[in-house]
Design a protein around this motif. Structure first.
Motif, short mmCIF file in Angstrom:
data_model
loop_
_atom_site.label_atom_id
_atom_site.label_comp_id
_atom_site.label_asym_id
_atom_site.label_seq_id
_atom_site.Cartn_x
_atom_site.Cartn_y
_atom_site.Cartn_z
N TRP A 1 3.62 -59.15 -94.61
CA TRP A 1 5.09 -59.07 -94.65
C TRP A 1 5.59 -58.64 -93.28
N MET A 2 6.70 -59.22 -92.87
CA MET A 2 7.34 -58.76 -91.63
C MET A 2 8.06 -57.44 -91.91
N VAL A 3 7.94 -56.50 -90.98
CA VAL A 3 8.56 -55.18 -91.12
C VAL A 3 9.67 -55.07 -90.09
N GLU A 4 10.91 -54.87 -90.56
CA GLU A 4 12.05 -54.80 -89.67
C GLU A 4 12.81 -53.49 -89.87
N THR A 5 13.54 -53.09 -88.84
CA THR A 5 14.37 -51.90 -88.93
C THR A 5 15.31 -52.00 -90.13
N SER A 6 15.41 -50.89 -90.87
CA SER A 6 16.27 -50.85 -92.05
C SER A 6 17.15 -49.61 -91.98
N ASN A 7 17.87 -49.31 -93.06
CA ASN A 7 18.69 -48.10 -93.09
C ASN A 7 17.84 -46.83 -93.07
N SER A 8 16.60 -46.93 -93.55
CA SER A 8 15.78 -45.73 -93.69
C SER A 8 14.74 -45.54 -92.59
N PHE A 9 14.39 -46.59 -91.87
CA PHE A 9 13.46 -46.40 -90.75
C PHE A 9 13.79 -47.38 -89.62
N LYS A 10 13.33 -47.01 -88.43
CA LYS A 10 13.54 -47.86 -87.25
C LYS A 10 12.19 -48.28 -86.70
N VAL A 11 12.03 -49.55 -86.38
CA VAL A 11 10.84 -50.03 -85.71
C VAL A 11 11.10 -50.00 -84.21
N GLU A 12 10.34 -49.16 -83.52
CA GLU A 12 10.51 -49.02 -82.08
C GLU A 12 10.09 -50.31 -81.37
N SER B 1 1.25 -53.93 -99.66
CA SER B 1 1.11 -52.54 -100.13
C SER B 1 1.41 -51.53 -99.02
N ALA B 2 1.00 -51.84 -97.79
CA ALA B 2 1.30 -50.94 -96.66
C ALA B 2 2.79 -50.93 -96.38
N ALA B 3 3.44 -52.09 -96.46
CA ALA B 3 4.88 -52.16 -96.24
C ALA B 3 5.63 -51.37 -97.31
N GLN B 4 5.17 -51.43 -98.55
CA GLN B 4 5.80 -50.67 -99.62
C GLN B 4 5.59 -49.17 -99.42
N CYS C 1 -8.10 -49.42 -87.24
CA CYS C 1 -7.55 -49.68 -88.57
C CYS C 1 -6.33 -50.60 -88.49
N HIS C 2 -5.65 -50.59 -87.37
CA HIS C 2 -4.45 -51.40 -87.22
C HIS C 2 -4.75 -52.90 -87.32
N MET C 3 -5.99 -53.30 -87.10
CA MET C 3 -6.34 -54.72 -87.15
C MET C 3 -6.31 -55.28 -88.57
N TYR C 4 -6.28 -54.39 -89.58
CA TYR C 4 -6.34 -54.84 -90.97
C TYR C 4 -4.95 -54.87 -91.63
N ALA C 5 -3.90 -54.55 -90.86
CA ALA C 5 -2.51 -54.59 -91.34
C ALA C 5 -2.24 -53.58 -92.45
N THR C 6 -3.11 -52.59 -92.57
CA THR C 6 -2.96 -51.55 -93.59
C THR C 6 -2.42 -50.25 -93.00
N THR C 7 -2.24 -50.25 -91.68
CA THR C 7 -2.05 -48.99 -90.96
C THR C 7 -0.82 -49.05 -90.06
N PHE C 8 -0.11 -47.94 -89.99
CA PHE C 8 1.06 -47.85 -89.12
C PHE C 8 1.19 -46.41 -88.61
N THR D 1 -2.82 -47.13 -95.85
CA THR D 1 -2.64 -47.20 -97.29
C THR D 1 -4.01 -47.19 -97.99
N ARG D 2 -4.03 -46.68 -99.21
CA ARG D 2 -5.25 -46.68 -100.01
C ARG D 2 -5.11 -47.62 -101.21
N GLN D 3 -4.19 -48.57 -101.10
CA GLN D 3 -3.98 -49.51 -102.20
C GLN D 3 -3.92 -50.94 -101.67
#
Length: 236
Positions: free
Chosen positions: A93-104, A116-119, A169-176, A234-236
């Protein structure tokens, strides 16, 4: 000659009327309250050091622990960014700046995560803001500083950052990564105006939010010193 004078008088009357309408409109626009005038407010960054964070929230889930979860729940590492398109919607999933967080602004990663990581990121951000609201505080955004890295991204990062590891871990798209040294104050919700918060309050509210999710087995977290962030998988 008389007809020409009448035309000139009519034009003068028309211009006078237009000028009067414009003047009245300007007066009413200045009289509008700030909300109706829709004057945007600039975000304000609240910064501080790691000394503001309680020891309780200095999480120690090391890379060897997080990589197991990343490999279990993540994607196969991608060689280059050009490989991403084929995985969108189903695995990424693409992750974009929202009302609750900002992507630098990202330099060594791209804004994608597994669903699951995006959620999880969204849950962290909304729970954080709910806790601030319950304290009577204004709305602040957490700042995301790193997401998915391809193998090419990792190689480039290792050239400039000695803390970077090849088995990331960032290579697996589970980590931020979420910054703990800065937050961004934004306009409050229309029905709520809270007080400003100190950096100490913000970072420990984020720490409390993360601890609750970590204790419920939603994620692993590493408190990073060199790069001022929480490294979360994420662990899910």
């Amino acid at each position: 000659m008389k007809k020409q004078n009448n035309n000139i008088s009519w034009l003068r009357l028309l211009f006078t009327g237009v000028a009067l309408i414009v003047a009245v409109a300007m007066i009413f626009s200045y009289a509008l309250p700030a909300e109706e005038a829709a004057i945007p407010r600039k975000p304000i960054k609240v910064t501080g050091g790691s000394a503001n964070l309680k020891k309780l929230y200095r999480f120690h889930d090391v890379n060897d622990t997080q990589i197991v979860a990343a490999q279990s729940f993540g994607i196969e590492p991608l060689r280059a960014r050009t490989d991403i398109d084929s995985m969108l919607t189903s695995q990424l999933w693409m992750v974009e700046t929202s009302n609750s967080f900002k992507v630098e602004k990202l330099t060594h990663s791209v804004p994608y995560l597994t669903p699951s990581a995006a959620q999880l990121l969204n849950t962290i951000a909304t729970n954080f803001q709910d806790k601030l609201r319950n304290q009577g505080l204004a709305q602040y955004q957490i700042i995301v500083t790193s997401l998915l890295r391809t193998e090419d991204d990792v190689r480039r990062l290792m050239r400039v950052n000695r803390n970077a590891v090849k088995k990331s871990c960032h290579m697996y798209a589970t980590t931020f990564d979420i910054a703990y040294n800065c937050f961004e104050k934004v306009d409050s919700m229309p029905d709520f105006e809270g007080n400003e918060a100190t950096h100490r309050t913000l970072v420990n509210t984020l720490g409390e939010t993360l601890k609750e999710l970590r204790d419920s087995n939603r994620c692993y977290i590493k408190f990073e010193r060199g790069q001022p962030c929480f490294h979360i998988t994420t662990r899910q």
